[in-house]
Motif scaffolding. Structure first.
Motif, mmCIF file in Angstrom:
data_model
loop_
_atom_site.group_PDB
_atom_site.id
_atom_site.type_symbol
_atom_site.label_atom_id
_atom_site.label_comp_id
_atom_site.label_asym_id
_atom_site.label_seq_id
_atom_site.Cartn_x
_atom_site.Cartn_y
_atom_site.Cartn_z
ATOM 1 N N ILE A 111 -7.870 3.930 -6.214
ATOM 2 C CA ILE A 111 -8.710 3.516 -5.412
ATOM 3 C C ILE A 111 -8.996 2.359 -5.138
ATOM 4 O O ILE A 111 -10.026 1.499 -3.909
ATOM 5 C CB ILE A 111 -10.314 4.233 -5.816
ATOM 6 N N CYS A 112 -9.347 1.976 -6.696
ATOM 7 C CA CYS A 112 -9.772 0.343 -6.215
ATOM 8 C C CYS A 112 -8.934 -0.824 -5.746
ATOM 9 O O CYS A 112 -9.304 -1.873 -5.124
ATOM 10 C CB CYS A 112 -9.907 -0.099 -7.817
ATOM 11 N N PHE A 113 -7.449 -0.408 -5.790
ATOM 12 C CA PHE A 113 -6.928 -0.521 -4.926
ATOM 13 C C PHE A 113 -6.977 -1.144 -3.817
ATOM 14 O O PHE A 113 -7.203 -1.410 -2.610
ATOM 15 C CB PHE A 113 -5.029 -0.251 -5.499
ATOM 16 N N LEU B 214 -10.174 -0.088 -2.210
ATOM 17 C CA LEU B 214 -11.030 -0.682 -1.541
ATOM 18 C C LEU B 214 -10.505 -1.917 -1.502
ATOM 19 O O LEU B 214 -11.086 -3.258 -0.417
ATOM 20 C CB LEU B 214 -11.752 -0.759 -2.313
ATOM 21 N N LEU B 215 -9.353 -2.424 -1.985
ATOM 22 C CA LEU B 215 -9.053 -3.973 -2.382
ATOM 23 C C LEU B 215 -8.562 -4.344 -1.196
ATOM 24 O O LEU B 215 -8.985 -5.886 -1.016
ATOM 25 C CB LEU B 215 -8.809 -4.480 -3.707
ATOM 26 N N HIS B 216 -7.931 -3.975 -0.561
ATOM 27 C CA HIS B 216 -7.004 -3.982 0.973
ATOM 28 C C HIS B 216 -7.520 -3.759 1.553
ATOM 29 O O HIS B 216 -7.156 -3.377 3.221
ATOM 30 C CB HIS B 216 -5.538 -2.994 0.746
ATOM 31 N N THR B 217 -8.544 -2.801 1.823
ATOM 32 C CA THR B 217 -9.656 -2.480 2.485
ATOM 33 C C THR B 217 -11.390 -3.433 3.373
ATOM 34 O O THR B 217 -11.806 -3.880 4.725
ATOM 35 C CB THR B 217 -9.975 -1.069 3.021
ATOM 36 N N ILE B 218 -12.081 -3.452 2.382
ATOM 37 C CA ILE B 218 -13.385 -3.678 2.118
ATOM 38 C C ILE B 218 -13.028 -5.418 2.543
ATOM 39 O O ILE B 218 -14.087 -5.751 3.285
ATOM 40 C CB ILE B 218 -14.038 -4.161 1.096
ATOM 41 N N PRO B 219 -12.406 -6.408 1.943
ATOM 42 C CA PRO B 219 -12.245 -7.880 2.605
ATOM 43 C C PRO B 219 -12.258 -8.091 4.034
ATOM 44 O O PRO B 219 -12.561 -8.950 4.637
ATOM 45 C CB PRO B 219 -11.203 -8.508 1.450
ATOM 46 N N VAL B 220 -11.113 -6.968 4.422
ATOM 47 C CA VAL B 220 -10.513 -7.590 5.859
ATOM 48 C C VAL B 220 -12.075 -7.054 6.722
ATOM 49 O O VAL B 220 -11.989 -7.363 7.756
ATOM 50 C CB VAL B 220 -9.589 -6.744 6.348
ATOM 51 N N LEU C 47 0.925 -1.215 0.147
ATOM 52 C CA LEU C 47 0.022 0.234 0.248
ATOM 53 C C LEU C 47 0.894 1.046 0.130
ATOM 54 O O LEU C 47 0.668 2.152 -0.822
ATOM 55 C CB LEU C 47 -0.702 0.008 1.192
ATOM 56 N N GLY C 48 1.917 1.324 0.765
ATOM 57 C CA GLY C 48 3.037 2.517 0.932
ATOM 58 C C GLY C 48 3.226 2.436 -1.023
ATOM 59 O O GLY C 48 3.924 3.752 -1.579
ATOM 60 N N PHE C 49 3.745 1.508 -1.077
ATOM 61 C CA PHE C 49 4.276 1.518 -2.506
ATOM 62 C C PHE C 49 3.505 2.160 -3.778
ATOM 63 O O PHE C 49 3.558 3.187 -4.752
ATOM 64 C CB PHE C 49 4.953 0.610 -2.857
ATOM 65 N N VAL C 50 2.220 1.807 -3.509
ATOM 66 C CA VAL C 50 1.188 1.856 -4.956
ATOM 67 C C VAL C 50 0.384 3.542 -3.997
ATOM 68 O O VAL C 50 0.961 4.876 -5.041
ATOM 69 C CB VAL C 50 -0.459 1.296 -4.680
ATOM 70 N N THR C 51 1.236 3.755 -3.470
ATOM 71 C CA THR C 51 0.660 5.639 -3.177
ATOM 72 C C THR C 51 1.534 6.641 -2.859
ATOM 73 O O THR C 51 1.370 7.224 -3.833
ATOM 74 C CB THR C 51 0.539 5.369 -1.186
ATOM 75 N N ALA C 52 2.892 6.069 -2.533
ATOM 76 C CA ALA C 52 3.821 6.773 -3.633
ATOM 77 C C ALA C 52 3.722 6.910 -5.227
ATOM 78 O O ALA C 52 3.984 8.142 -5.178
ATOM 79 C CB ALA C 52 5.062 5.826 -2.934
ATOM 80 N N ILE C 53 3.175 5.845 -5.639
ATOM 81 C CA ILE C 53 3.450 6.138 -7.086
ATOM 82 C C ILE C 53 2.203 6.906 -7.247
ATOM 83 O O ILE C 53 2.259 7.959 -8.032
ATOM 84 C CB ILE C 53 3.311 4.679 -7.739
ATOM 85 N N TRP C 54 1.230 6.996 -6.409
ATOM 86 C CA TRP C 54 -0.026 7.606 -7.192
ATOM 87 C C TRP C 54 -0.077 9.804 -6.665
ATOM 88 O O TRP C 54 -0.021 9.974 -6.769
ATOM 89 C CB TRP C 54 -1.334 7.465 -6.284
ATOM 90 N N VAL C 55 1.226 9.169 -5.911
ATOM 91 C CA VAL C 55 1.431 10.970 -5.206
ATOM 92 C C VAL C 55 2.296 11.192 -6.164
ATOM 93 O O VAL C 55 2.043 12.756 -6.460
ATOM 94 C CB VAL C 55 1.984 11.011 -3.383
ATOM 95 N N LEU C 56 3.360 11.267 -6.960
ATOM 96 C CA LEU C 56 4.068 11.380 -7.396
ATOM 97 C C LEU C 56 3.302 11.747 -9.331
ATOM 98 O O LEU C 56 3.784 13.229 -9.331
ATOM 99 C CB LEU C 56 5.512 10.154 -7.981
ATOM 100 N N PHE C 57 2.629 10.731 -9.462
ATOM 101 C CA PHE C 57 1.786 10.967 -10.525
ATOM 102 C C PHE C 57 0.741 12.146 -10.274
ATOM 103 O O PHE C 57 0.620 12.500 -11.369
ATOM 104 C CB PHE C 57 1.718 10.209 -11.646
#
Length: 255
Positions: A199-201, A203-209, A85-95
């Motif tokens: 957003i989908c990523f 949600l995929l890591h929050t809704i199932p848990v 999640l941190g890696f994907v968040t960093a990518i989203w923040v950069l772009f």
């Protein structure tokens, strides 16, 4: 002689009592096993009547495929999940927030890596010890072909599902897919592709848990919502869909 006969009768009666006890235990165990079978069948019938979201019969972990991906989605390994999640968040923040472009990022990363490798490989001039050998980066052919094959299979499956929906005469399924695509197009007009993917990523890591934690409450709420939706669709079917004129499909097929 009489004493011997009496002893023999005592032995016979003792043996018969032992046999009777064994048979009683055997019948008791068999009846218990039958009771256990009845309880198990009743429990399975009750489980079958319990509403489950999307009609699933497996636990959430197995429904997600099991293994490492399911562990990551359900936060079983918190370090790996937080890292992803941190890696994907960093990518989203950069772009997205910093408006960094992909080509610019790739070039800057390559400049940094090449500079570090060049300095490290030429450090033997200033350091007495020779630096360790830098490993070569090679993409394995099997991994690349496996990813391409998996992507091809999923795309073909999606095209086959869309073809079946378009050629089938199931109006409910057709309207459901049309509504889903319309919602997706609306979301796409509000967000760009990267933000929507992020957003989908998340949600995929929050809704199932969260669903695994509050499974009973969610299933009960979804059951009530499904009953209400079916009622509303029945009213819509009776007032609108049933009044739509349809041609003689059987005659056309026979012709």
């Amino acid at each position: 002689m009489a004493d011997h006969a009496g002893d023999g009768d005592d032995h016979k009666s003792a043996a018969e009592s032992i046999i009777d006890k064994i048979t009683e235990k055997f019948h008791g165990s068999s009846s218990e096993s039958e009771d256990e079978k009845d309880l198990k069948s009743a429990a399975s019938a009750v489980k079958a009547k319990i509403y489950r979201l999307f009609g699933r019969e497996k636990p959430v972990h197995k429904a997600l495929g099991g293994g490492k991906p399911a562990d990551i989605f359900l936060w079983r390994d918190k370090k790996i999940t937080a890292g992803v999640l941190g890696f994907v968040t960093a990518i989203w923040v950069l772009f997205e927030l910093l408006e960094y472009h992909l080509l610019t990022l790739v070039c800057h990363v390559l400049i940094l890596v090449l500079a570090l490798i060049f300095l490290w490989s030429n450090a033997s001039i200033y350091i007495k010890k020779s630096p360790p050998k830098i490993p070569e980066v090679v993409i394995p052919e099997d991994v690349f072909l496996g990813v391409a094959s998996a992507l091809r299979i999923e795309l073909n499956r999606a095209f086959a599902i869309l073809h079946d929906i378009a050629s089938d005469r199931d109006l409910k399924k057709f309207l459901g897919v049309i509504a889903g695509l319309w919602i997706l197009s609306t979301l796409g007009s509000c967000f760009n592709f990267l933000t929507l993917f992020y957003i989908c990523f998340v949600l995929l890591h929050t809704i199932p848990v969260l669903y695994e934690k509050y499974e009973r409450q969610v299933d009960a709420f979804c059951e009530k919502a499904e009953i209400e939706i079916k009622k509303q669709f029945a009213v819509f079917d009776a007032k609108v869909l049933s009044k739509i004129p349809r041609g003689p499909l059987k005659d056309k097929k026979l012709a």
